[in-house]
Design an enzyme around this catalytic site. Structure first.
Site, mmCIF file in Angstrom:
data_model
loop_
_atom_site.group_PDB
_atom_site.id
_atom_site.type_symbol
_atom_site.label_atom_id
_atom_site.label_comp_id
_atom_site.label_asym_id
_atom_site.label_seq_id
_atom_site.Cartn_x
_atom_site.Cartn_y
_atom_site.Cartn_z
ATOM 1 C CG HIS A 110 -1.935 -1.095 1.242
ATOM 2 N ND1 HIS A 110 -2.718 -1.425 0.163
ATOM 3 C CD2 HIS A 110 -2.271 -1.982 2.226
ATOM 4 C CE1 HIS A 110 -3.500 -2.465 0.479
ATOM 5 N NE2 HIS A 110 -3.236 -2.819 1.727
ATOM 6 C CG ASP A 147 -2.221 -8.544 1.708
ATOM 7 O OD1 ASP A 147 -1.593 -8.601 2.773
ATOM 8 O OD2 ASP A 147 -3.318 -7.950 1.581
ATOM 9 C CG HIS A 149 -6.583 -6.050 1.933
ATOM 10 N ND1 HIS A 149 -5.981 -6.718 2.974
ATOM 11 C CD2 HIS A 149 -7.889 -5.928 2.248
ATOM 12 C CE1 HIS A 149 -6.896 -6.955 3.919
ATOM 13 N NE2 HIS A 149 -8.062 -6.490 3.498
ATOM 14 C CG ASP A 221 -4.390 -10.205 4.439
ATOM 15 O OD1 ASP A 221 -4.055 -10.994 3.539
ATOM 16 O OD2 ASP A 221 -4.351 -8.972 4.292
HETATM 17 ZN ZN LIG Z 1 -3.947 -7.283 3.257
HETATM 18 ZN ZN LIG Z 2 -5.421 -6.286 -6.580
#
Ligand SMILES: [Zn+2]
Ligand SMILES: [Zn+2]
Length: 282
Positions: A110, A147, A149, A221
């Site tokens: 991120h 991941d 996200h 996650d």
């Molecule tokens: Zn994540």
């Molecule tokens: Zn993506």
């Protein structure tokens, strides 16, 4: 037998409280090497890990963002998390190790060129790729992101870079541009269905791209009961690891760096992290 580097530094928080004790039986192996960042009262390790310098940070992030992170309490952890990934890439490229697992206090994906959030401050995978280019003339890299996200930061950093394949598996929509591909994970996916997505969507793109090293932004996650629950069972992670190791053997002399991303449960960390590392070191 693979030589596996484990890159670690002091961790605060709950999820890694059982480490390094949870690596009993792994750290003792002859082909496993622990690279540890400096911190007061740390355990003995064979190698010290230096933080990354301003030049390395500046190759990925703009100055005002670096200043903002420096002013935050997360700065030391962010710096050493990225340092682990950069050091893993350098040592792997120099032939000291074959593959690596990087413990991070803060994740990568991120963090973009000029923004950060979601528990990510610096993008270590991006720094590692740019370091390999700058120091060794490396050309092509691939990142797979499992991941739960979307890796908005990594996507932005490499948006217009035709030498970096980035494949993100998340519950978004399909999109593809300049070797950046978002692979939607359907709700209620099975482990087999998830592995099938990796094998049919990522592997062929990687074969066409012929990366010189493979980075894996690995979060757990998406495991059942985690905060990004995708319906995956704990078993899927080692299975994906085996597949990616085979792919790295096929494409880039086994060069694979696993960067720990999301996941919060301590019991899962204690079980899944040693499982993935055991795949790496054989
Ligand atoms: Zn994540
Ligand atoms: Zn993506």
């Amino acid at each position: 037998m693979k030589r596996t580097g484990i890159f670690s530094h002091y961790q605060e928080g709950e999820r890694l409280r059982d480490f390094p004790a949870a690596l009993a039986g792994v750290l003792e192996k002859e082909n496993v090497f622990l690279f540890d960042a400096y911190y007061p009262g740390k355990l003995r390790s064979a190698f010290e890990l230096d933080p990354v310098g301003q030049d390395v940070l500046s190759r990925v992030h703009v100055a005002p963002m670096i200043r903002q992170v420096k002013d935050s309490p997360a700065y030391p952890g962010a710096l050493y998390s990225a340092a682990g990934t950069v050091a893993a890439a350098v040592r792997m490229w120099q032939g000291e190790i074959d593959n690596a697992f990087v413990f991070t206090g803060y994740g990568d994906h991120h963090a973009g060129a000029d923004f950060f959030g979601g528990g990510c401050y610096f993008n270590g995978a991006a720094m590692a790729i740019r370091e390999l280019r700058q120091r060794f003339g490396a050309e092509r890299a691939a990142i797979i992101d499992t991941d739960a996200h979307h890796g908005n930061g990594t996507w932005q950093i490499f948006e217009n870079d035709p030498d970096v394949l980035y494949a993100c598996l998340c519950p978004g929509v399909y999109q593809e541009r300049c070797l950046k591909v978002n692979i939607p994970v359907p709700g209620g996916v099975t482990d087999a269905g998830y592995r099938h997505l990796v094998e049919t969507e990522f592997n062929p793109r990687a074969r066409r791209h012929r990366p010189e090293c493979l980075l894996w932004n690995w979060g757990y996650d998406g495991t059942q009961g985690e905060y990004g629950d995708l319906g995956l069972t704990p078993q899927v992670h080692a299975q994906v690891a085996r597949g990616l190791l085979r792919l790295a053997d096929e494409l880039c002399s086994g060069r694979l760096i696993v960067v720990l991303c999301g996941g919060s449960r301590r019991d899962l960390a204690r079980r899944l992290i040693p499982g993935v590392i055991r795949v790496l070191c054989g």
